[in-house]
Design an enzyme around this catalytic site. Structure first.
Site, PDB file in Angstrom:
ATOM      1  N   GLY A  88       0.812  -1.219   0.000  1.00 53.89           N
ATOM      2  CA  GLY A  88       0.000   0.000   0.000  1.00 53.89           C
ATOM      3  C   GLY A  88       0.841   1.262   0.000  1.00 53.89           C
ATOM      4  O   GLY A  88       0.349   2.345  -0.270  1.00 53.89           O
ATOM      5  N   ARG A  89       2.113   1.080   0.346  1.00 53.33           N
ATOM      6  CA  ARG A  89       2.997   2.255   0.319  1.00 53.33           C
ATOM      7  C   ARG A  89       4.420   1.847  -0.041  1.00 53.33           C
ATOM      8  O   ARG A  89       5.390   2.399   0.435  1.00 53.33           O
ATOM      9  CB  ARG A  89       2.990   2.954   1.661  1.00 53.33           C
ATOM     10  CG  ARG A  89       3.336   2.063   2.838  1.00 53.33           C
ATOM     11  CD  ARG A  89       3.679   2.936   4.004  1.00 53.33           C
ATOM     12  NE  ARG A  89       3.856   2.171   5.218  1.00 53.33           N
ATOM     13  CZ  ARG A  89       4.303   2.705   6.322  1.00 53.33           C
ATOM     14  NH1 ARG A  89       4.625   3.963   6.366  1.00 53.33           N
ATOM     15  NH2 ARG A  89       4.436   1.971   7.404  1.00 53.33           N
ATOM     16  N   ASP A 121      -2.205   6.850   2.945  1.00 54.48           N
ATOM     17  CA  ASP A 121      -1.677   7.899   2.062  1.00 54.48           C
ATOM     18  C   ASP A 121      -0.473   7.428   1.239  1.00 54.48           C
ATOM     19  O   ASP A 121       0.066   8.188   0.434  1.00 54.48           O
ATOM     20  CB  ASP A 121      -1.312   9.153   2.869  1.00 54.48           C
ATOM     21  CG  ASP A 121      -0.219   8.897   3.896  1.00 54.48           C
ATOM     22  OD1 ASP A 121       0.241   7.737   4.010  1.00 54.48           O
ATOM     23  OD2 ASP A 121       0.177   9.852   4.592  1.00 54.48           O
ATOM     24  N   ASP A 249       1.230 -11.616   6.528  1.00 56.43           N
ATOM     25  CA  ASP A 249       1.776 -10.790   5.435  1.00 56.43           C
ATOM     26  C   ASP A 249       3.145 -10.229   5.797  1.00 56.43           C
ATOM     27  O   ASP A 249       3.795  -9.612   4.956  1.00 56.43           O
ATOM     28  CB  ASP A 249       0.826  -9.639   5.084  1.00 56.43           C
ATOM     29  CG  ASP A 249       0.433  -8.818   6.297  1.00 56.43           C
ATOM     30  OD1 ASP A 249      -0.052  -9.395   7.275  1.00 56.43           O
ATOM     31  OD2 ASP A 249       0.628  -7.589   6.271  1.00 56.43           O
ATOM     32  N   ASP A 259       9.556  -5.847   7.935  1.00 53.58           N
ATOM     33  CA  ASP A 259       8.504  -5.021   8.508  1.00 53.58           C
ATOM     34  C   ASP A 259       8.804  -4.602   9.941  1.00 53.58           C
ATOM     35  O   ASP A 259       8.287  -5.150  10.900  1.00 53.58           O
ATOM     36  CB  ASP A 259       7.150  -5.733   8.421  1.00 53.58           C
ATOM     37  CG  ASP A 259       6.076  -4.745   8.057  1.00 53.58           C
ATOM     38  OD1 ASP A 259       5.940  -3.767   8.791  1.00 53.58           O
ATOM     39  OD2 ASP A 259       5.413  -4.939   7.027  1.00 53.58           O
TER      40      ASP A 259
HETATM   41  P1  AMP Z   1       2.015  -3.464   7.960  1.00 54.79           P
HETATM   42  O1  AMP Z   1       1.275  -3.456   9.254  1.00 54.79           O
HETATM   43  O2  AMP Z   1       3.093  -2.444   7.863  1.00 54.79           O
HETATM   44  O3  AMP Z   1       2.455  -4.809   7.561  1.00 54.79           O
HETATM   45  O4  AMP Z   1       0.967  -2.977   6.848  1.00 54.79           O
HETATM   46  C1  AMP Z   1      -0.233  -3.647   6.597  1.00 54.79           C
HETATM   47  C2  AMP Z   1      -0.850  -3.146   5.317  1.00 54.79           C
HETATM   48  O5  AMP Z   1      -1.125  -1.742   5.416  1.00 54.79           O
HETATM   49  C3  AMP Z   1       0.027  -3.297   4.098  1.00 54.79           C
HETATM   50  O6  AMP Z   1      -0.817  -3.620   3.025  1.00 54.79           O
HETATM   51  C4  AMP Z   1       0.645  -1.943   3.941  1.00 54.79           C
HETATM   52  O7  AMP Z   1       1.055  -1.685   2.629  1.00 54.79           O
HETATM   53  C5  AMP Z   1      -0.513  -1.036   4.356  1.00 54.79           C
HETATM   54  N1  AMP Z   1      -0.084   0.292   4.816  1.00 54.79           N
HETATM   55  C6  AMP Z   1       0.599   0.617   5.926  1.00 54.79           C
HETATM   56  N2  AMP Z   1       0.806   1.943   6.008  1.00 54.79           N
HETATM   57  C7  AMP Z   1       0.245   2.491   4.897  1.00 54.79           C
HETATM   58  C8  AMP Z   1       0.106   3.827   4.368  1.00 54.79           C
HETATM   59  N3  AMP Z   1       0.599   4.891   5.013  1.00 54.79           N
HETATM   60  N4  AMP Z   1      -0.549   3.984   3.209  1.00 54.79           N
HETATM   61  C9  AMP Z   1      -1.057   2.943   2.540  1.00 54.79           C
HETATM   62  N5  AMP Z   1      -0.972   1.672   2.964  1.00 54.79           N
HETATM   63  C10 AMP Z   1      -0.337   1.443   4.129  1.00 54.79           C
HETATM   64 MG    MG Z   2       3.798  -5.458   6.186  1.00 52.28          MG
END
Ligand code: AMP
Ligand code: MG
Length: 487
Positions: A88-89, A121, A249, A259
């Site tokens: 997502g980012r 974002d 994930d 991560d």
């Molecule tokens: P994480 O907890 O970092 O593994 O993220 C879980 C999901 O949220 C993943 O699909 C990330 O890409 C998405 N994600 C986290 N932060 C953001 C952000 N600021 N904008 C868009 N997607 C995000």
């Molecule tokens: Mg992740």
């Protein structure tokens, strides 16, 4: 053009596994930090001021058509299945080749919106990038398999969190960002042949010796993934590391830690320690990590079932066989690691290990400092420093006398045992309060604390009086109790 940055092999996977991303626009991007050792490892000709380096590492230019990709994946987040997560980012920009000829993916985090951004974002704060850079490089210094940090770029943007924050992009590398969630996504959205293509891609990338193993290669691959995770999690635990967000994930097939959100090295020991602000029920506590590892691997096995044997019963049996060694492998890796930290003789030391952890918990012992003090004592240093790590002198004396009884005392330790203690017990870890101080300074324009901490963590097992301040545990008002993800 940056030499040696190749089109990512991941792009050869069927279309459903990635979304093409357009070039980004970050007119004010600057390189904040560049990892020179890693740059050389990958033979990348980059320097901090070259425009092409800045533009490449922020996704503004690309040498290959269709190279900029967001990866698609699903995942169980805190036990709840989310069918469509994906980058997502983040953005995959290419493959780089290390000195041994192994390909690694070069990935940007914080590079903007993707089809998987959902409500986010697509951005990252400088603080989050500094945090990941410091902790991932600290892990590499400790010899733990991890994604590496190649660079941080500031974007010049202000992004909104609870308060406005400077925006940044982290450029990181990993052998592969394939995760359990990639296979869950494949199973849920694609046919068996596409799932097989993904598994064959993983095997070629990570376990190429299995390419000739016939139909059994998928079960063998699962067994390898489980072995890597058992060893990784034992290492995390031996350094008091709590990943904090072991969602499916965030668990790689390569056995690399990825991560770095709400992770932390714990200061005073408690087996059920949790830092993540959203881990309300302690699902990812220090002492739950091995069990969660198996839970995640079971989700991988489920996703891979159609690739095992024929017929449901046989498939389940194949998955069970592939995972059956995990508990023993974890136990062997963990008892080996903690045994080396304590300088224990070989043989079954479970009773003493259990008693030690209980004593450490009761006496609120700092999980790194106590081992450092013990290593120094074993090498001829002061026993008072070991005892001083315990809440009361009596607790310290009692535990140390038990240690003397089990080991025969420091004079009975072989030189090999003492050397093993030195390589198992870091003098410095990436302590939360120091990481937070470096982040705060970086966000207000002072890079010096980040640089000092980074240097101190490069060779964490070496005694070095220049870095003594980084050996200290937090004062009561410095203790960090919570960490946050996705910032
Ligand atoms: P994480 O907890 O970092 O593994 O993220 C879980 C999901 O949220 C993943 O699909 C990330 O890409 C998405 N994600 C986290 N932060 C953001 C952000 N600021 N904008 C868009 N997607 C995000
Ligand atoms: Mg992740």
């Amino acid at each position: 053009m940056i030499d040696n940055l190749k089109k990512p092999a991941y792009a050869t996977l069927p279309a459903g596994f990635h979304a093409a991303l357009p070039l980004t626009e970050f007119p004010d991007a600057r390189i904040f930090e560049l990892n020179d050792a890693l740059r050389r490892e990958f033979s990348l000709v980059l320097d901090t001021t070259s425009e092409i380096a800045v533009k490449t590492l922020s996704g503004q230019v690309s040498d290959h058509d269709g190279a900029l990709l967001a990866m698609a994946y699903a995942g169980h987040q805190f036990g709840q299945y989310a069918p469509r997560l994906g980058d997502g980012r983040a953005m995959l920009i290419g493959d780089v080749i290390d000195q041994n000829g192994h390909a690694h993916e070069l990935h940007l985090k914080g590079s903007g919106l993707t089809p998987f951004s959902r409500g986010g974002d697509g951005k990252a704060t400088l603080g989050a990038a500094v945090r990941e850079y410091l902790i991932s490089e600290a892990m590499a210094g400790l010899g733990v398999a991890t994604s590496r940090s190649l660079a941080i770029l500031t974007t010049g943007e202000t992004i909104m969190r609870e308060t406005p924050k400077p925006g940044a992009i982290l450029a990181r590398t990993a052998r592969s960002h394939l995760r359990v969630g990639t296979f869950q996504y494949a199973r849920a959205n694609h046919d068996t042949e596409t799932l097989r293509a993904l598994a064959d891609f993983a095997i070629e990338r990570l376990d190429s010796d299995l390419m000739d193993a016939g139909e059994d290669r998928y079960a063998q691959m699962l067994n390898r993934v489980a072995e890597r995770q058992a060893e990784l999690i034992a290492q995390w635990m031996s350094f008091g590391f709590i990943h904090g967000v072991m969602n499916t994930d965030n668990m790689t097939l390569s056995g690399e830690t990825i991560d770095y959100g709400p992770c932390a090295f714990m200061d005073d020991f408690h087996p059920a320690r949790v830092f993540s602000s959203i881990d309300y029920y302690g699902r990812y506590a220090w002492n739950k990590q091995a069990e969660i590892g198996l839970w995640n691997l079971s989700r991988l096995a489920e996703a891979m079932l159609p690739l095992f044997a024929n017929g449901e019963d046989d498939q389940i049996k194949a998955a069970e066989i592939a995972l059956k060694d995990y508990p023993d492998r974890f136990k062997t890796a963990w008892t080996g690691a903690i045994g080396r930290k304590l300088g224990l003789p070989s043989g079954d030391q479970n009773a003493f290990i259990t008693a030690t952890l209980t004593a450490f918990m009761e006496a609120k012992v700092d999980f790194s400092r106590v081992f450092t003090a013990l290593t120094r004592y074993a090498g001829g240093g002061d026993q008072g420093a070991v005892i001083a790590e315990f809440e009361t002198t009596e607790q310290g004396k009692t535990w140390l006398s038990q240690w003397e009884a089990v080991t025969g005392g420091r004079d009975a330790l072989s030189e090999d045992t003492k050397a093993a203690m030195r390589t198992a017990n870091p003098v410095r870890i990436a302590r939360n309060h120091q990481v937070e101080a470096a982040i705060e300074a970086a966000e207000s324009g002072d890079k010096a604390p980040f640089e000092a901490l980074l240097l101190a963590l490069k060779a964490p097992f070496e005694e070095d009086s220049r870095f003594e301040t980084f050996e200290t545990a937090p004062q009561p008002d410095e203790v960090v109790h919570q960490t946050f993800c996705g910032t």
